[in-house]
Write an enzyme that holds these catalytic residues in place. Structure first.
Site, PDB file in Angstrom:
ATOM      1  CD  GLU A  43      -3.072  52.323   3.928  1.00 15.16           C
ATOM      2  OE1 GLU A  43      -2.605  51.525   4.762  1.00 15.16           O
ATOM      3  OE2 GLU A  43      -4.258  52.657   3.883  1.00 15.16           O
ATOM      4  CB  CYS A  77      -4.357  49.399   7.852  1.00 14.34           C
ATOM      5  SG  CYS A  77      -4.732  51.075   7.465  1.00 14.34           S
TER       6      CYS A  77
HETATM    7  C1  UN1 Z   1      -7.236  52.043   7.151  1.00 18.65           C
HETATM    8  O1  UN1 Z   1      -7.440  51.363   8.143  1.00 18.65           O
HETATM    9  O2  UN1 Z   1      -7.068  51.503   6.017  1.00 18.65           O
HETATM   10  O3  UN1 Z   1      -5.780  56.624  10.726  1.00 18.65           O
HETATM   11  C2  UN1 Z   1      -7.230  53.525   7.136  1.00 18.65           C
HETATM   12  C3  UN1 Z   1      -6.857  56.003  10.714  1.00 18.65           C
HETATM   13  C4  UN1 Z   1      -7.884  56.345   9.656  1.00 18.65           C
HETATM   14  C5  UN1 Z   1      -7.589  55.637   8.389  1.00 18.65           C
HETATM   15  C6  UN1 Z   1      -7.398  54.164   8.497  1.00 18.65           C
HETATM   16  N1  UN1 Z   1      -7.878  57.764   9.455  1.00 18.65           N
HETATM   17  O4  UN1 Z   1      -7.124  55.137  11.527  1.00 18.65           O
END
Ligand code: UN1
Length: 512
Positions: A259, A293
């Site tokens: 991921e 992310c």
């Molecule tokens: C991340 O930034 O690694 O959808 C995860 C989202 C959160 C998860 C982010 N539930 O922004």
């Protein structure tokens, strides 16, 4: 004196925690508050020997844990979910203290772990395999899902609790043991989180299901990734890290769940609800100080509404309160460290050099504008640039900071092309009230958004746990969290039983 949150979470006296440490060494890493630049506490690092002990004990724990029926494993996860609920506030505050996200987001993150624990409890009675009709008489064929083994989980600093939860809660009901290597920027959250899970499991007679290794990539990370005892490595972080991990795991024919980075765009059509779109773009672009992310990094907006929309955005940006993440009025906290500030500054200079126009922000927050106790923190201004045309090379990169690049388009097809032109494929969104545009974006042919997550009239961040989370292209292809992501944590076995007396071969082959 250790920090009151460490006391509240019962880790002030933890064997790994060195409350008085103020400088990192070969053996201890110091965790600093990004809000103040002050040390919170030190954490003892693993070396080759302690890594080996942990890995060996995970293998033994797996042999015991896989024998526990899945619904009983679910009961352990249920108790962990309850324990996390009880610690929601202090643990959420520790997240905020250690990585600088605002308190509401820190607590929201722990809530995400509670949610995935609930999901996993239900799942523990639903690890279904299919039955398929055999082509041979008096034969039965079906598949079953079996525990996979000890799982290596590598997490990034920005979700120091929930990403472990997505992996560890599913892995636990699947009969697997988790060995977690957290980011060295958030080791205290990892210790507190793992302790909650480990204490609950131990009290219920299941020691060793949740393990922690804290160390450098050299001492611990590379060993874990290359270790054949871990059939699955689940890694969250940069594309560069994912490429390195992927190669090593592939060379030993292990499985990876990656991921990685995102470069997420929002398309805004002229018929969109613009108030909704403004709110969503602001949260997506500046939430967690641009360090998700799923952060919105590109706004692709129809030329007819671009000027007015960008004005509204800029006004909203000017009202954003930047400051101490633990104060309830703050909306944007600091970046994680000085390196992050430097990459923010590099991206800002590159955008300028490449002809982009600065709309708002663009610099670090001067210490003189901050209250005295925050002057050692790493604060930057949420920033908007307008791209000079359809190309802006810096916008093709994921800079982990609150910088939004604005592009304009005249036809939706052009917007889609721009949208899909980046290397990453994590999250995407369109704002429109037209069924045609929305469905074009989600086209079943796959010619719309090329991302793993696609939203209509919602921003790119803030996924619920119930869906599978992850993305395509350089994002790595892995899926965590909800839907059938659990299958990555199990191995599939196709079982065929001959309950008759005939020697029957498939494909009608006769061999007499
Ligand atoms: C991340 O930034 O690694 O959808 C995860 C989202 C959160 C998860 C982010 N539930 O922004």
């Amino acid at each position: 004196m250790s920090h009151p949150l460490l006391e509240r979470l019962g880790i002030a006296e933890h064997p790994r925690v060195v409350a008085s440490a103020t400088e990192s060494s070969d053996r201890v890493v110091v965790s600093y508050s990004p809000a103040t630049g002050q040390p919170i506490a030190g954490v003892r690092l693993d070396d080759e020997g302690s890594y080996e002990q942990t890995a060996a004990s995970a293998v033994e724990a797996f042999k015991r844990w896989r024998e526990v029926p899945a619904p009983k494993r679910g009961q352990v996860v249920r108790a962990i979910g309850d324990a996390l609920r009880e610690q929601l506030e202090p643990l959420g505050e520790l997240v905020a203290l250690e990585v600088g996200k605002i308190r509401a987001e820190g607590i929201g993150e722990v809530q995400e772990t509670v949610d995935i624990a609930d999901f996993a409890v239900g799942l523990s009675r639903q690890l279904y395999g299919l039955t398929m009709p055999s082509e041979r008489p008096e034969h039965r064929m079906y598949e079953q899902w079996l525990p996979l083994g000890p799982i290596g989980v590598i997490t990034a600093f920005n979700f120091p609790n929930a990403v472990w939860g997505w992996n560890a809660m599913l892995a636990a009901v699947c009969g697997d043991v988790t060995v977690w290597k957290p980011s060295l920027l958030a080791p205290l959250t990892a210790i507190a989180t793992n302790k909650i899970a480990q204490d609950v499991a131990e009290a219920m007679g299941h020691d060793g299901i949740f393990q922690l290794v804290i160390g450098t990539d050299e001492a611990v990370g590379k060993r874990l990734v290359a270790d054949r005892r871990f059939p699955l490595i689940s890694a969250t972080g940069s594309c560069r890290m994912g490429r390195a991990v992927g190669q090593v795991v592939a060379s030993r024919l292990g499985r990876c769940l990656l991921e990685l980075g995102g470069n997420n765009g929002i398309i805004v059509e002229p018929d969109a609800d613009l108030d909704l779109a403004v709110k969503s773009v602001v949260f997506g672009a500046v939430g967690t100080c641009g360090q998700r992310c799923t952060t919105t990094r590109r706004l692709i907006i129809h030329e007819s509404i671009a000027d007015a929309f960008v004005d509204k955005l800029a006004s909203a940006y000017r009202t954003i309160r930047i400051g101490d993440p633990l104060e309830t009025s703050t909306l944007v906290g600091p970046l994680i460290n000085e390196q992050a500030v430097a990459s923010f500054e590099r991206a800002v200079s590159a955008a300028r050099e490449q002809g982009a126009t600065l709309v708002v922000g663009g610099s670090r927050v001067a210490p003189s504008e901050l209250p005295e106790h925050l002057r050692g923190g790493h604060y930057v201004q949420p920033t908007i640039f307008r791209a000079p045309g359809s190309s802006l090379p810096i916008a093709m990169e994921e800079t982990f900071a609150p910088i939004l690049y604005v592009f304009t388009y005249s036809r939706l097809e052009e917007a889609l092309e721009m949208h899909n032109s980046v290397d990453q494929g994590l999250s995407s969104a369109i704002f429109t009230s037209s069924v045609r545009s929305a469905e074009r974006f989600l086209s079943p042919s796959g010619s719309g958004s090329d991302c793993g997550l696609a939203y209509v009239n919602l921003g790119t961040s803030g996924a619920e746990i119930g869906g599978a989370f992850g993305g395509e292209k350089d994002t790595g292809g892995g899926r965590e969290s909800g839907s059938d992501a659990w299958k990555a944590y199990m191995r599939r076995q196709t079982c065929t039983i001959n309950f008759g007396e005939q020697f029957a071969l498939a494909q009608g082959i006769r061999f007499e």
